[in-house]
Structures are given as C-alpha cells and as structure tokens.
Design an enzyme around this catalytic site. Structure first.
Site, mmCIF file in Angstrom:
data_model
loop_
_atom_site.group_PDB
_atom_site.id
_atom_site.type_symbol
_atom_site.label_atom_id
_atom_site.label_comp_id
_atom_site.label_asym_id
_atom_site.label_seq_id
_atom_site.Cartn_x
_atom_site.Cartn_y
_atom_site.Cartn_z
ATOM 1 N N ASP A 7 0.864 -1.179 0.000
ATOM 2 C CA ASP A 7 0.000 0.000 0.000
ATOM 3 C C ASP A 7 0.904 1.234 0.000
ATOM 4 O O ASP A 7 2.144 1.113 -0.127
ATOM 5 C CB ASP A 7 -1.019 -0.039 1.157
ATOM 6 C CG ASP A 7 -0.397 0.294 2.515
ATOM 7 O OD1 ASP A 7 0.846 0.408 2.622
ATOM 8 O OD2 ASP A 7 -1.165 0.428 3.493
ATOM 9 N N CYS A 63 3.197 -2.958 3.977
ATOM 10 C CA CYS A 63 2.381 -1.787 4.300
ATOM 11 C C CYS A 63 3.182 -0.937 5.289
ATOM 12 O O CYS A 63 4.399 -1.110 5.404
ATOM 13 C CB CYS A 63 0.989 -2.176 4.808
ATOM 14 S SG CYS A 63 0.942 -2.983 6.412
ATOM 15 N N THR A 65 3.195 -0.728 8.703
ATOM 16 C CA THR A 65 3.747 -1.532 9.800
ATOM 17 C C THR A 65 3.987 -2.989 9.402
ATOM 18 O O THR A 65 4.694 -3.709 10.105
ATOM 19 C CB THR A 65 2.770 -1.567 10.985
ATOM 20 O OG1 THR A 65 1.520 -2.117 10.510
ATOM 21 C CG2 THR A 65 2.535 -0.178 11.568
ATOM 22 N N HIS A 96 10.390 -23.488 9.656
ATOM 23 C CA HIS A 96 9.409 -24.121 10.545
ATOM 24 C C HIS A 96 7.954 -23.928 10.135
ATOM 25 O O HIS A 96 7.127 -24.794 10.413
ATOM 26 C CB HIS A 96 9.580 -23.588 11.972
ATOM 27 C CG HIS A 96 10.837 -24.067 12.636
ATOM 28 N ND1 HIS A 96 11.160 -23.809 13.947
ATOM 29 C CD2 HIS A 96 11.876 -24.826 12.160
ATOM 30 C CE1 HIS A 96 12.317 -24.364 14.254
ATOM 31 N NE2 HIS A 96 12.782 -24.977 13.188
ATOM 32 N N HIS A 131 7.570 -30.370 11.648
ATOM 33 C CA HIS A 131 6.934 -29.085 11.320
ATOM 34 C C HIS A 131 5.780 -29.267 10.338
ATOM 35 O O HIS A 131 4.830 -28.490 10.346
ATOM 36 C CB HIS A 131 7.976 -28.110 10.779
ATOM 37 C CG HIS A 131 9.086 -27.865 11.757
ATOM 38 N ND1 HIS A 131 8.871 -27.234 12.966
ATOM 39 C CD2 HIS A 131 10.390 -28.218 11.735
ATOM 40 C CE1 HIS A 131 10.007 -27.188 13.642
ATOM 41 N NE2 HIS A 131 10.943 -27.780 12.922
HETATM 42 C C1 RB5 Z 1 -1.729 3.144 6.128
HETATM 43 O O1 RB5 Z 1 -1.669 4.445 6.603
HETATM 44 C C2 RB5 Z 1 -1.390 2.169 7.237
HETATM 45 O O2 RB5 Z 1 -2.458 2.068 8.116
HETATM 46 C C3 RB5 Z 1 -1.030 0.826 6.656
HETATM 47 O O3 RB5 Z 1 0.030 0.969 5.765
HETATM 48 C C4 RB5 Z 1 -0.604 -0.256 7.635
HETATM 49 O O4 RB5 Z 1 0.396 0.203 8.475
HETATM 50 C C5 RB5 Z 1 -1.679 -0.959 8.333
HETATM 51 O O5 RB5 Z 1 -1.460 -1.907 9.096
#
Ligand code: RB5
Length: 144
Positions: A7, A63, A65, A96, A131
């Site tokens: 994203d 994304c 995080t 694993h 596993h």
């Molecule tokens: C987008 O702003 C952010 O929420 C997305 O990239 C991600 O971190 C969501 O888990």
C-alpha cells in the site's frame, strides 16, 4: 515467480526490494500500488490469489507496519504470511512455518535490513518433518 504488492505506506520499501529482485534476476509480478493511497486488504487479496492459483510460488507484502497486510493475507486459505523484522525471523518462518508470504513494514525497517530479510526468506527451504504435522494442523483450522 514472486508476487509483490504494497500500500502507500510500503511503496518506498517495495522499490528497494524490487531493485534487489532485479539485481538477482528474480522474476516477479507487481500488483501495485504505485504510491497512491489504497487499501491494503485489496493488495493482499491480489497477491494471495496469484499464490492460490499457482501463478506465484511466494509473495512479498509491504504496508506501513506490515501488520494490517499480514492480517489480511492470513485470512486466505493456504496462505501463511509472516511479518518479519529481522533475517532470523525470515529464516525460521521458512524452516518451521513454510510461510509463503513475507510481510514487512515500510515505516518500521530500513532498506538494508529489508533486503537481508528478503534474501533469507527466498533462499531458505522448509525443514519438513515434525513441522509438517504442525502445518497440517494450521490447515485444519481453516475448516473451522
Ligand atoms: C496506512 O496508513 C497504514 O495504516 C497501513 O500501511 C498499515 O500500516 C496498516 O497496518
């Protein structure tokens, strides 16, 4: 063939990973985005579908995080998506968990670490043995 997607929060890091894949001559299909604001579940779905259909062997999802996109990916049957922040995690999730998607956070780790993680993920084979029994139990949970 690797399916890759991100994203807007993961776009810059995706460019660095694509550069690494290009340098290594690893084939990939990029499902987007191209930096514009988008919803990470849509991107996760496109990468998961390529794997489910046998059009890609593994996937990389990024994304902000890495959390949202890994949660979304793990809703798909047959998908084992692992959020990794270092190469040890990437190595052991392949050994694993036989993970088929690597998730990373573009706002959490730098390009150098992300490339190390990607290399460990793509070059480590599943260990099998005990596993496999655990993977089978994960697969059985998909029927709940
Ligand atoms: C987008 O702003 C952010 O929420 C997305 O990239 C991600 O971190 C969501 O888990």
């Amino acid at each position: 063939m690797i399916a890759i997607g991100c994203d807007h929060g993961g776009y810059e890091l995706k460019l660095e990973i694509k550069k690494y894949l290009d340098e290594k001559g690893i084939e990939y299909k990029d499902v987007g985005c191209n930096g514009e604001s988008c919803d990470y579940p849509d991107i996760a779905k496109d990468v998961c579908t390529l794997i489910q259909n046998g059009d890609a062997e593994k996937g990389i999802l990024i994304c902000g995080t890495g959390i949202g996109i890994s949660i979304a990916a793990n809703k798909h049957k047959g998908i084992r998506a692992a959020l990794c922040t270092d190469s040890y995690m990437a190595q052991f999730t392949r050994l694993h968990n036989d993970s088929n998607i690597l998730c990373m956070g573009g706002r959490v780790i730098g390009g150098g670490v992300a490339v190390q993680i990607t290399e460990a993920f793509l070059t480590t084979e599943f260990e099998g043995g005990r596993h496999q029994r655990r993977i089978d139990k994960i697969s059985a949970l998909e029927e709940n």
